[in-house]
Motif scaffolding. Structure first.
Motif, PDB file in Angstrom:
ATOM      1  N   TRP A  18       0.803  -1.217   0.000  1.00 28.93           N
ATOM      2  CA  TRP A  18       0.000   0.000   0.000  1.00 28.93           C
ATOM      3  C   TRP A  18       0.837   1.268   0.000  1.00 28.93           C
ATOM      4  O   TRP A  18       0.319   2.362  -0.190  1.00 28.93           O
ATOM      5  CB  TRP A  18      -0.930   0.019   1.216  1.00 28.93           C
ATOM      6  CG  TRP A  18      -0.192  -0.066   2.525  1.00 28.93           C
ATOM      7  CD1 TRP A  18       0.114  -1.194   3.210  1.00 28.93           C
ATOM      8  CD2 TRP A  18       0.352   1.025   3.280  1.00 28.93           C
ATOM      9  NE1 TRP A  18       0.806  -0.886   4.355  1.00 28.93           N
ATOM     10  CE2 TRP A  18       0.975   0.475   4.428  1.00 28.93           C
ATOM     11  CE3 TRP A  18       0.387   2.410   3.117  1.00 28.93           C
ATOM     12  CZ2 TRP A  18       1.613   1.261   5.379  1.00 28.93           C
ATOM     13  CZ3 TRP A  18       1.012   3.188   4.068  1.00 28.93           C
ATOM     14  CH2 TRP A  18       1.611   2.613   5.183  1.00 28.93           C
ATOM     15  N   PHE A  19       2.156   1.132   0.201  1.00 29.57           N
ATOM     16  CA  PHE A  19       2.997   2.320   0.352  1.00 29.57           C
ATOM     17  C   PHE A  19       3.615   2.676  -0.994  1.00 29.57           C
ATOM     18  O   PHE A  19       4.585   2.076  -1.433  1.00 29.57           O
ATOM     19  CB  PHE A  19       4.074   2.058   1.398  1.00 29.57           C
ATOM     20  CG  PHE A  19       4.826   3.307   1.778  1.00 29.57           C
ATOM     21  CD1 PHE A  19       4.197   4.311   2.488  1.00 29.57           C
ATOM     22  CD2 PHE A  19       6.146   3.483   1.403  1.00 29.57           C
ATOM     23  CE1 PHE A  19       4.878   5.456   2.842  1.00 29.57           C
ATOM     24  CE2 PHE A  19       6.830   4.625   1.752  1.00 29.57           C
ATOM     25  CZ  PHE A  19       6.192   5.615   2.470  1.00 29.57           C
ATOM     26  N   THR A  20       3.035   3.655  -1.667  1.00 29.45           N
ATOM     27  CA  THR A  20       3.488   4.093  -2.978  1.00 29.45           C
ATOM     28  C   THR A  20       4.006   5.522  -2.889  1.00 29.45           C
ATOM     29  O   THR A  20       3.768   6.212  -1.882  1.00 29.45           O
ATOM     30  CB  THR A  20       2.325   4.027  -3.978  1.00 29.45           C
ATOM     31  OG1 THR A  20       1.310   4.951  -3.544  1.00 29.45           O
ATOM     32  CG2 THR A  20       1.734   2.620  -4.054  1.00 29.45           C
ATOM     33  N   PRO A  21       4.691   6.002  -3.913  1.00 26.28           N
ATOM     34  CA  PRO A  21       5.166   7.391  -3.890  1.00 26.28           C
ATOM     35  C   PRO A  21       4.052   8.411  -3.684  1.00 26.28           C
ATOM     36  O   PRO A  21       4.239   9.393  -2.975  1.00 26.28           O
ATOM     37  CB  PRO A  21       5.837   7.544  -5.259  1.00 26.28           C
ATOM     38  CG  PRO A  21       6.273   6.179  -5.619  1.00 26.28           C
ATOM     39  CD  PRO A  21       5.224   5.261  -5.078  1.00 26.28           C
ATOM     40  N   LYS A  22       2.910   8.178  -4.302  1.00 25.94           N
ATOM     41  CA  LYS A  22       1.806   9.131  -4.148  1.00 25.94           C
ATOM     42  C   LYS A  22       1.292   9.154  -2.709  1.00 25.94           C
ATOM     43  O   LYS A  22       0.927  10.213  -2.184  1.00 25.94           O
ATOM     44  CB  LYS A  22       0.658   8.776  -5.099  1.00 25.94           C
ATOM     45  CG  LYS A  22       0.990   9.019  -6.560  1.00 25.94           C
ATOM     46  CD  LYS A  22      -0.188   8.656  -7.452  1.00 25.94           C
ATOM     47  CE  LYS A  22       0.160   8.849  -8.921  1.00 25.94           C
ATOM     48  NZ  LYS A  22      -0.946   8.469  -9.823  1.00 25.94           N
ATOM     49  N   ARG A  23       1.265   7.986  -2.076  1.00 22.84           N
ATOM     50  CA  ARG A  23       0.820   7.940  -0.676  1.00 22.84           C
ATOM     51  C   ARG A  23       1.858   8.597   0.234  1.00 22.84           C
ATOM     52  O   ARG A  23       1.507   9.211   1.243  1.00 22.84           O
ATOM     53  CB  ARG A  23       0.559   6.495  -0.261  1.00 22.84           C
ATOM     54  CG  ARG A  23      -0.687   5.926  -0.931  1.00 22.84           C
ATOM     55  CD  ARG A  23      -1.131   4.625  -0.280  1.00 22.84           C
ATOM     56  NE  ARG A  23      -2.400   4.185  -0.865  1.00 22.84           N
ATOM     57  CZ  ARG A  23      -2.562   3.092  -1.579  1.00 22.84           C
ATOM     58  NH1 ARG A  23      -1.527   2.308  -1.810  1.00 22.84           N
ATOM     59  NH2 ARG A  23      -3.738   2.765  -2.061  1.00 22.84           N
ATOM     60  N   LEU A  24       3.138   8.459  -0.098  1.00 20.43           N
ATOM     61  CA  LEU A  24       4.180   9.155   0.661  1.00 20.43           C
ATOM     62  C   LEU A  24       3.969  10.659   0.567  1.00 20.43           C
ATOM     63  O   LEU A  24       4.029  11.379   1.574  1.00 20.43           O
ATOM     64  CB  LEU A  24       5.556   8.777   0.125  1.00 20.43           C
ATOM     65  CG  LEU A  24       6.734   9.535   0.749  1.00 20.43           C
ATOM     66  CD1 LEU A  24       6.946   9.103   2.187  1.00 20.43           C
ATOM     67  CD2 LEU A  24       8.006   9.313  -0.063  1.00 20.43           C
ATOM     68  N   LEU A  25       3.696  11.151  -0.650  1.00 17.47           N
ATOM     69  CA  LEU A  25       3.425  12.581  -0.840  1.00 17.47           C
ATOM     70  C   LEU A  25       2.199  13.006  -0.044  1.00 17.47           C
ATOM     71  O   LEU A  25       2.204  14.058   0.607  1.00 17.47           O
ATOM     72  CB  LEU A  25       3.224  12.873  -2.329  1.00 17.47           C
ATOM     73  CG  LEU A  25       2.825  14.314  -2.680  1.00 17.47           C
ATOM     74  CD1 LEU A  25       3.935  15.282  -2.299  1.00 17.47           C
ATOM     75  CD2 LEU A  25       2.498  14.439  -4.162  1.00 17.47           C
ATOM     76  N   ALA A  26       1.141  12.197  -0.080  1.00 18.24           N
ATOM     77  CA  ALA A  26      -0.088  12.541   0.650  1.00 18.24           C
ATOM     78  C   ALA A  26       0.164  12.615   2.154  1.00 18.24           C
ATOM     79  O   ALA A  26      -0.317  13.528   2.837  1.00 18.24           O
ATOM     80  CB  ALA A  26      -1.178  11.515   0.339  1.00 18.24           C
ATOM     81  N   ILE A  27       0.924  11.654   2.689  1.00 22.61           N
ATOM     82  CA  ILE A  27       1.241  11.643   4.117  1.00 22.61           C
ATOM     83  C   ILE A  27       2.020  12.894   4.508  1.00 22.61           C
ATOM     84  O   ILE A  27       1.702  13.574   5.495  1.00 22.61           O
ATOM     85  CB  ILE A  27       2.030  10.375   4.491  1.00 22.61           C
ATOM     86  CG1 ILE A  27       1.136   9.139   4.407  1.00 22.61           C
ATOM     87  CG2 ILE A  27       2.626  10.493   5.896  1.00 22.61           C
ATOM     88  CD1 ILE A  27       1.884   7.833   4.525  1.00 22.61           C
ATOM     89  N   PHE A  28       3.042  13.228   3.715  1.00 23.71           N
ATOM     90  CA  PHE A  28       3.849  14.410   4.023  1.00 23.71           C
ATOM     91  C   PHE A  28       3.031  15.697   3.890  1.00 23.71           C
ATOM     92  O   PHE A  28       3.248  16.654   4.649  1.00 23.71           O
ATOM     93  CB  PHE A  28       5.069  14.465   3.105  1.00 23.71           C
ATOM     94  CG  PHE A  28       6.170  13.526   3.512  1.00 23.71           C
ATOM     95  CD1 PHE A  28       6.155  12.908   4.752  1.00 23.71           C
ATOM     96  CD2 PHE A  28       7.240  13.253   2.672  1.00 23.71           C
ATOM     97  CE1 PHE A  28       7.166  12.048   5.145  1.00 23.71           C
ATOM     98  CE2 PHE A  28       8.261  12.401   3.053  1.00 23.71           C
ATOM     99  CZ  PHE A  28       8.218  11.794   4.297  1.00 23.71           C
ATOM    100  N   CYS A  29       2.095  15.729   2.940  1.00 22.50           N
ATOM    101  CA  CYS A  29       1.262  16.924   2.789  1.00 22.50           C
ATOM    102  C   CYS A  29       0.365  17.120   4.014  1.00 22.50           C
ATOM    103  O   CYS A  29       0.202  18.250   4.494  1.00 22.50           O
ATOM    104  CB  CYS A  29       0.408  16.812   1.529  1.00 22.50           C
ATOM    105  SG  CYS A  29       1.299  17.128  -0.012  1.00 22.50           S
ATOM    106  N   VAL A  30      -0.203  16.041   4.523  1.00 15.80           N
ATOM    107  CA  VAL A  30      -1.064  16.153   5.712  1.00 15.80           C
ATOM    108  C   VAL A  30      -0.245  16.615   6.918  1.00 15.80           C
ATOM    109  O   VAL A  30      -0.691  17.465   7.702  1.00 15.80           O
ATOM    110  CB  VAL A  30      -1.758  14.808   6.007  1.00 15.80           C
ATOM    111  CG1 VAL A  30      -2.532  14.885   7.316  1.00 15.80           C
ATOM    112  CG2 VAL A  30      -2.689  14.427   4.868  1.00 15.80           C
ATOM    113  N   ILE A  31       0.958  16.063   7.068  1.00 20.48           N
ATOM    114  CA  ILE A  31       1.817  16.480   8.191  1.00 20.48           C
ATOM    115  C   ILE A  31       2.172  17.953   8.062  1.00 20.48           C
ATOM    116  O   ILE A  31       2.131  18.709   9.045  1.00 20.48           O
ATOM    117  CB  ILE A  31       3.093  15.615   8.230  1.00 20.48           C
ATOM    118  CG1 ILE A  31       2.743  14.160   8.540  1.00 20.48           C
ATOM    119  CG2 ILE A  31       4.060  16.149   9.275  1.00 20.48           C
ATOM    120  CD1 ILE A  31       3.920  13.208   8.410  1.00 20.48           C
TER     121      ILE A  31
END
Length: 545
Positions: A18-31
């Motif tokens: 489930w851990f893809t580059p787009k999800r990494l970007l989404a996580i960092f954006c929320v933080i």
């Protein structure tokens, strides 16, 4: 100190499905959104509040509200709370950037977010000015790890053709976070009390702090050798312990000779620790020297300082200046609304335009110089305009242009240095733009206004600083010996006589310590690319990702 188990290569850690580059970007954006929501929250009326007032005869008094009312703070103390986090941020940024060479950077983000979570929690339990000031400083410490390391992670995992767009998406959370913070702080503070605003923030950030420790750690490009050194050191230490234990088993009691040997071993271990600490400082100063001698990096930071000097004063004094110049009753709402919309649209547009022009440092400097110059001209015309509608139109377009620089300026900061220097380059850039940019600009604007007593003239003088900033970024694109005069202030008295132009060289692939990220670039899909016409091979790769 938190020490991360050594990681040598990405093959040791399987990528979660489930851990893809787009999800990494989404996580960092929320933080990032939560970070700036906190800054807007403490500045909101619902949390910051107001001081209690009394009549001259002290016959009737009204109680204050929020933090200022509960702790009976004067305006100076209240102003300190809004910027106290910068103390922790400026001190901790270089530390986290340096530790990234010996500790897994992804885990450092987990440590920083944990500090942030606890700091905001204790902000809600603070009982006086000093207790909440310390907590606000710790908030800055927690934020420092994320600011220094998030952008390099995004840069590693973004598609090659959309790196600036991904960075722009990340930095879009700055204006939107501030805006949400104003609304959030006002609502929560009004209905539940200002303490609950901080407690809810802490709860919202807690899952991301835990995720930083539980999720498989990622490795930044250019940070392979540090972990190899740790492996060798751990093996050496383990062998020393085994030898010592074996010798203890052989003898039932220690002789005087063995006691002397143990004391000597302890002294050697202390000496070894001191040597390691000295080596860390040596590496830091060597890296700092390399940064300060990098002309492209220094030019980028100098332009960014001028840019943030103006934007910092605008964000603090803008609504009051608009109110006094145009007598606009709802200046706060209008100015804030324009800034939020233009910040989001402009930041995203700047990233996509930079990618459309092709990701190069030279093209980034072209965009930075052109948009800042035109934006400054529009700001200047806006404050000269006598009609409020004309002001709003010109100022809105100007904000769209100047906010488009957030993505490109970060791209230059990340790509003008070798990969192993990216965290430090981001950290020192953050330190510089705060120390020399937005922190001193607001009080200096106030001093100038007190002297001139003309809001329009003061705003025009402030706006002119954007023109030198645009000129400095233009120098980065094609500079002559003038660059040596500009950088001499920062790097002491180094005088460069050779060279006519500053060559903007992308050093992203220069590091000999290249290390493939855990998320393979082969499975990195562009942010806006539709899944049409996929081959069976690409479909298989996407399933593996």
């Amino acid at each position: 100190m938190f020490m991360e188990p050594p990681i040598i290569s990405s093959t040791m850690i399987p990528t979660l499905s489930w851990f893809t580059p787009k999800r990494l970007l989404a996580i960092f954006c929320v933080i990032n959104l939560l970070n700036y929501l906190d800054r807007g929250t403490i500045a909101s009326n619902g949390v910051n509040g107001s001081k209690g007032t009394c009549t001259e005869a002290a016959a009737t008094c009204t109680s204050g509200s929020g933090i200022q009312g509960d702790f009976n703070l004067n305006n100076f103390e209240d102003g300190i709370l809004s910027s106290a986090f910068l103390v922790g941020l400026l001190v901790a940024c270089p530390i986290f950037a340096s530790l990234a060479k010996s500790i897994n950077p992804f885990r450092l983000i987990g440590v920083g977010l944990s500090v942030w979570t606890l700091a905001t929690l204790f902000c809600g339990f603070s009982f006086n000015f000093w207790s909440i000031s310390v907590c606000r400083m710790l908030v800055g410490v927690g934020e420092a790890s994320f600011i220094s390391l998030a952008a390099p992670f995004i840069d590693d995992n973004a598609p090659t053709s959309q790196k600036t767009a991904w960075l722009a998406t990340f930095y879009m959370c700055i204006p939107s976070g501030y805006a949400l913070g104003y609304v959030y702080g006002g609502l929560v503070g009004s209905y539940f009390g200002w303490r609950y605003a901080f407690w809810i923030e802490s709860i919202l950030m807690l899952p991301f702090a835990i995720l930083g420790f539980l999720m498989k750690p990622l490795q930044l490009k250019g940070f392979g050798s540090g972990n190899l050194i740790k492996v060798e050191e751990s093996k050496t230490d383990a062998s020393e312990v085994q030898v010592t234990n074996a010798s203890n088993v052989r003898d039932d009691s220690l002789s005087l000779k063995e006691e002397f040997r143990d004391n000597t071993s302890n002294d050697q271990s202390k000496s070894k620790s001191a040597t390691k600490m000295f080596d860390q400082f040596s590496i830091f100063f060597i890296d700092m020297k390399e940064l300060l001698l990098d002309k492209v990096y220094v030019i980028n930071v100098l332009g960014n300082i001028g840019y943030n000097f103006v934007l910092g004063a605008y964000s603090y004094w803008g609504p009051k200046a608009v109110y006094n110049i145009y007598h606009m009753a709802d200046a706060d709402l209008v100015f804030g609304g324009i800034t939020v919309v233009c910040g989001i649209v402009g930041t995203l547009a700047g990233g996509f335009v930079a990618d459309f022009m092709t990701n190069t440092i030279s093209n980034a400097f072209k965009l930075l110089s052109a948009t800042t110059f035109i934006g400054a001209a529009l700001f200047f015309g806006a404050f000269l305009c006598r009609n409020v509608n004309g002001f709003l139109a010109l100022f809105s377009i100007g904000e769209l242009l100047v906010f488009s620089t957030l993505g490109p300026v970060s791209y230059v900061c990340l790509h003008c240095v070798k990969p192993s220097l990216r965290p430090l380059s981001m950290a020192m850039s953050t330190v510089a733009i705060h120390v020399f940019g937005d922190v001193p600009s607001s009080p200096l604007f106030g001093i100038l206004q007190d002297s001139i007593n003309n809001w329009r003239t003061t705003s025009l003088i402030l706006t002119t600083i954007l023109f030198p900033a645009a000129g400095i970024w233009f120098i980065g694109m094609s500079s002559r010996n003038l660059v040596f005069l500009l950088t001499s202030v920062v790097i002491n008295v180094y005088v460069y006589l050779e060279g006519i132009f500053v060559h903007s060289v992308d050093k992203f692939e220069d590091d000999s310590e290249n290390q493939v990220s855990n998320i393979e670039r082969s499975c990195t899909i562009p942010l806006l690319q539709e899944k049409t016409g996929e081959t069976s091979t690409s479909h298989t790769q996407s399933l593996e990702c």
